[in-house]
Design a protein around this motif. Structure first.
Motif, PDB file in Angstrom:
ATOM      1  N   LEU A 226       0.936  -1.235   0.004  1.00  0.00           N
ATOM      2  CA  LEU A 226       0.072  -0.038   0.043  1.00  0.00           C
ATOM      3  C   LEU A 226       0.927   1.084  -0.031  1.00  0.00           C
ATOM      4  N   TRP A 227       1.929   1.126   0.828  1.00  0.00           N
ATOM      5  CA  TRP A 227       2.841   2.365   0.806  1.00  0.00           C
ATOM      6  C   TRP A 227       3.565   2.839  -0.426  1.00  0.00           C
ATOM      7  N   ARG A 228       4.012   1.507  -1.316  1.00  0.00           N
ATOM      8  CA  ARG A 228       4.365   1.810  -2.458  1.00  0.00           C
ATOM      9  C   ARG A 228       3.303   2.248  -3.516  1.00  0.00           C
ATOM     10  N   ASN A 229       2.239   1.937  -3.528  1.00  0.00           N
ATOM     11  CA  ASN A 229       1.170   2.258  -4.151  1.00  0.00           C
ATOM     12  C   ASN A 229       1.075   3.663  -3.939  1.00  0.00           C
ATOM     13  N   PHE A 230       0.916   3.987  -2.752  1.00  0.00           N
ATOM     14  CA  PHE A 230       0.655   5.478  -2.200  1.00  0.00           C
ATOM     15  C   PHE A 230       1.807   6.365  -3.054  1.00  0.00           C
ATOM     16  N   LEU A 231       2.894   6.173  -2.807  1.00  0.00           N
ATOM     17  CA  LEU A 231       4.147   7.134  -3.137  1.00  0.00           C
ATOM     18  C   LEU A 231       4.041   6.800  -4.721  1.00  0.00           C
ATOM     19  N   GLY A 232       3.677   5.833  -5.184  1.00  0.00           N
ATOM     20  CA  GLY A 232       3.534   5.797  -6.817  1.00  0.00           C
ATOM     21  C   GLY A 232       2.533   6.634  -7.373  1.00  0.00           C
ATOM     22  N   MET A 233       1.344   6.757  -6.601  1.00  0.00           N
ATOM     23  CA  MET A 233       0.401   7.818  -7.137  1.00  0.00           C
ATOM     24  C   MET A 233       0.592   9.401  -6.752  1.00  0.00           C
ATOM     25  N   MET A 234       1.311   9.368  -5.679  1.00  0.00           N
ATOM     26  CA  MET A 234       1.834  10.631  -5.458  1.00  0.00           C
ATOM     27  C   MET A 234       2.686  11.306  -6.334  1.00  0.00           C
ATOM     28  N   ASP A 235       3.558  10.126  -6.959  1.00  0.00           N
ATOM     29  CA  ASP A 235       4.672  10.552  -7.881  1.00  0.00           C
ATOM     30  C   ASP A 235       3.606  10.910  -9.360  1.00  0.00           C
ATOM     31  N   MET A 236       2.710   9.996  -9.603  1.00  0.00           N
ATOM     32  CA  MET A 236       1.973  10.161 -10.621  1.00  0.00           C
ATOM     33  C   MET A 236       1.506  11.625 -10.915  1.00  0.00           C
TER      34      MET A 236
ATOM     35  N   ALA B 156      -1.925   2.973 -16.805  1.00  0.00           N
ATOM     36  CA  ALA B 156      -1.685   4.320 -16.358  1.00  0.00           C
ATOM     37  C   ALA B 156      -0.978   5.242 -17.320  1.00  0.00           C
ATOM     38  N   GLU B 157      -0.152   4.452 -17.904  1.00  0.00           N
ATOM     39  CA  GLU B 157       0.692   5.051 -19.085  1.00  0.00           C
ATOM     40  C   GLU B 157      -0.372   5.512 -20.223  1.00  0.00           C
ATOM     41  N   VAL B 158      -1.362   4.477 -20.556  1.00  0.00           N
ATOM     42  CA  VAL B 158      -2.050   4.591 -21.697  1.00  0.00           C
ATOM     43  C   VAL B 158      -3.045   5.789 -21.382  1.00  0.00           C
ATOM     44  N   VAL B 159      -3.422   6.238 -20.195  1.00  0.00           N
ATOM     45  CA  VAL B 159      -4.287   7.051 -19.897  1.00  0.00           C
ATOM     46  C   VAL B 159      -3.478   8.570 -19.524  1.00  0.00           C
ATOM     47  N   PHE B 160      -2.312   8.402 -19.432  1.00  0.00           N
ATOM     48  CA  PHE B 160      -1.443   9.632 -19.062  1.00  0.00           C
ATOM     49  C   PHE B 160      -1.730  10.937 -19.879  1.00  0.00           C
TER      50      PHE B 160
ATOM     51  N   THR C 179      -7.449  -3.961 -18.395  1.00  0.00           N
ATOM     52  CA  THR C 179      -7.344  -3.864 -17.165  1.00  0.00           C
ATOM     53  C   THR C 179      -7.840  -2.291 -16.773  1.00  0.00           C
ATOM     54  N   ASN C 180      -8.397  -2.041 -15.731  1.00  0.00           N
ATOM     55  CA  ASN C 180      -8.825  -0.685 -15.399  1.00  0.00           C
ATOM     56  C   ASN C 180      -7.767   0.302 -14.805  1.00  0.00           C
ATOM     57  N   PRO C 181      -7.777   1.562 -15.860  1.00  0.00           N
ATOM     58  CA  PRO C 181      -6.750   2.301 -15.428  1.00  0.00           C
ATOM     59  C   PRO C 181      -6.683   3.022 -13.978  1.00  0.00           C
ATOM     60  N   LEU C 182      -7.769   2.679 -13.416  1.00  0.00           N
ATOM     61  CA  LEU C 182      -7.871   3.620 -11.988  1.00  0.00           C
ATOM     62  C   LEU C 182      -7.597   2.484 -10.783  1.00  0.00           C
ATOM     63  N   LEU C 183      -7.152   1.366 -11.180  1.00  0.00           N
ATOM     64  CA  LEU C 183      -6.667   0.487 -10.124  1.00  0.00           C
ATOM     65  C   LEU C 183      -5.585   1.185  -9.167  1.00  0.00           C
ATOM     66  N   GLY C 184      -5.387   0.973  -8.056  1.00  0.00           N
ATOM     67  CA  GLY C 184      -4.486   1.532  -7.338  1.00  0.00           C
ATOM     68  C   GLY C 184      -5.079   2.821  -6.553  1.00  0.00           C
ATOM     69  N   LYS C 185      -4.277   3.204  -5.785  1.00  0.00           N
ATOM     70  CA  LYS C 185      -4.533   4.595  -5.047  1.00  0.00           C
ATOM     71  C   LYS C 185      -5.305   5.599  -5.923  1.00  0.00           C
ATOM     72  N   ASN C 186      -6.362   5.961  -5.548  1.00  0.00           N
ATOM     73  CA  ASN C 186      -7.197   6.852  -6.363  1.00  0.00           C
ATOM     74  C   ASN C 186      -6.458   8.325  -6.416  1.00  0.00           C
TER      75      ASN C 186
ATOM     76  N   PRO D 171     -13.241  10.708  -8.365  1.00  0.00           N
ATOM     77  CA  PRO D 171     -13.619   9.941  -7.327  1.00  0.00           C
ATOM     78  C   PRO D 171     -12.934   8.552  -7.015  1.00  0.00           C
ATOM     79  N   ARG D 172     -13.212   7.937  -6.343  1.00  0.00           N
ATOM     80  CA  ARG D 172     -12.568   6.645  -6.078  1.00  0.00           C
ATOM     81  C   ARG D 172     -13.560   5.507  -6.817  1.00  0.00           C
ATOM     82  N   PHE D 173     -14.989   5.806  -6.839  1.00  0.00           N
ATOM     83  CA  PHE D 173     -15.818   4.901  -7.540  1.00  0.00           C
ATOM     84  C   PHE D 173     -16.529   5.791  -8.552  1.00  0.00           C
ATOM     85  N   PRO D 174     -16.249   5.952  -9.601  1.00  0.00           N
ATOM     86  CA  PRO D 174     -16.919   6.928 -10.611  1.00  0.00           C
ATOM     87  C   PRO D 174     -18.030   6.070 -11.239  1.00  0.00           C
TER      88      PRO D 174
END
Ligand code: HPA
Length: 288
Positions: A9-19, A107-111, A154-161, A167-170
């Motif tokens: 979860l921590w890595r995921n959180f950092l990844g999303m901050m980074d994103m 995530a890259e596809v939708v960047f 695969t859904n591009p919204l997977l991972g920390k929102n 929103p988390r659940f669009p």
């Protein structure tokens, strides 16, 4: 209470901050190069890149120059973010998109879609080449996308929102704007263009479907099938943008004869149908 450290979860959180930071850096870079405050974003599908050659492009930035942007590798895509004006509307155009089958993460596809949002885009017009499983559709026909089925994508919204974007659940009850779809049909009447309205099924590719898969897609309610669009639409809806999508039928999935489907045939069919799509997109832009 025991302290809980979950590395995933921590890595995921950092990844999303980074994103979010990466998105902001890419957006700022683009804005420094050129800023026409675009409100309409356009994504041109395989063999459909000529739309922008009909416009006066004010500025063009190769994807490779934009920090954190993936780079398009597919034949038929020129790989640049283009800026233009049409009828007083400011446009940003993706001439070439990123596909999941090229090895990009969702995530890259939708960047770029998210960068468009940060640039100020409110409405996205998408086009794609697609195979048909509907008995009434023919090669060269245009199909306004009214809904989609995500089939193995695969859904591009997977991972920390990304809370800053949406929103988390669009809600996905109307991913393709009803208002824009009716506008398209009114325009088509004026232009004497024939349009279908159908359900797009998104697959990963890069294989075209087997005969059994085309049958299955028909059975589950799909009308056309292609390797793009769904992830982009999900990211756009998540970020509160309006989406209008059109598929150009480039091949017939359900057929009696033994012919095969090739990428060349898809590109050729898209090229031939392109003027109709260009006319529709231009009129849509004038009416948004
Ligand atoms: N299947 C999947 N993607 C496609 C097709 C198809 O038949 N035609 C163009 N893109």
């Amino acid at each position: 209470m025991q302290a809980c450290f979950n590395p995933y979860l921590w890595r995921n959180f950092l990844g999303m901050m980074d994103m979010m930071q990466q998105l902001q850096e890419a957006t700022e870079f683009v804005q420094k190069q050129y800023n026409n405050n675009p409100t309409i974003g356009i994504i041109l599908g395989s063999g459909l890149g000529n739309f922008s050659s009909e416009l006066a492009i004010d500025f063009s930035i190769p994807y490779a120059k934009i920090p954190h942007f993936p780079v398009s590798t597919v034949e038929g895509h020129s790989g640049a973010l283009q800026f233009a004006q049409l009828g007083g509307k400011n446009l940003v155009i993706m001439a070439g998109r990123f596909h999941f089958y090229e090895g990009y993460s969702p995530a890259e596809v939708v960047f770029p879609i998210r960068v468009m949002k940060l640039l100020g885009v409110e409405t996205i017009l998408l086009s794609n080449a697609a195979g048909s499983v509907h008995p009434d559709y023919q090669v060269g026909d245009l199909v306004v996308i009214k809904d989609h089925i995500s089939f193995f994508q695969t859904n591009p919204l997977l991972g920390k929102n990304l809370e800053q974007l949406g929103p988390r659940f669009p809600d996905m009850s109307e991913p393709y704007s009803k208002q824009l779809r009716s506008k398209a049909f009114a325009i088509a009447k004026e232009l004497n263009l024939h349009l279908h309205e159908g359900v797009y099924t998104g697959v990963t590719g890069p294989t075209f479907e087997t005969r059994a898969e085309y049958q299955l897609i028909k059975h589950i309610g799909g009308h056309v099938v292609g390797m793009s669009t769904v992830q982009e639409t999900i990211a756009a809806v998540h970020a509160g943008m309006q989406v209008f999508g059109v598929s150009v039928v480039t091949d017939i999935g359900i057929r009696e004869d033994e012919n095969t489907i090739t990428h060349e045939e898809v590109l050729q069919a898209a090229k031939e149908a392109e003027p109709k799509l260009t006319a529709l997109f231009k009129a849509m832009i004038a009416n948004i």
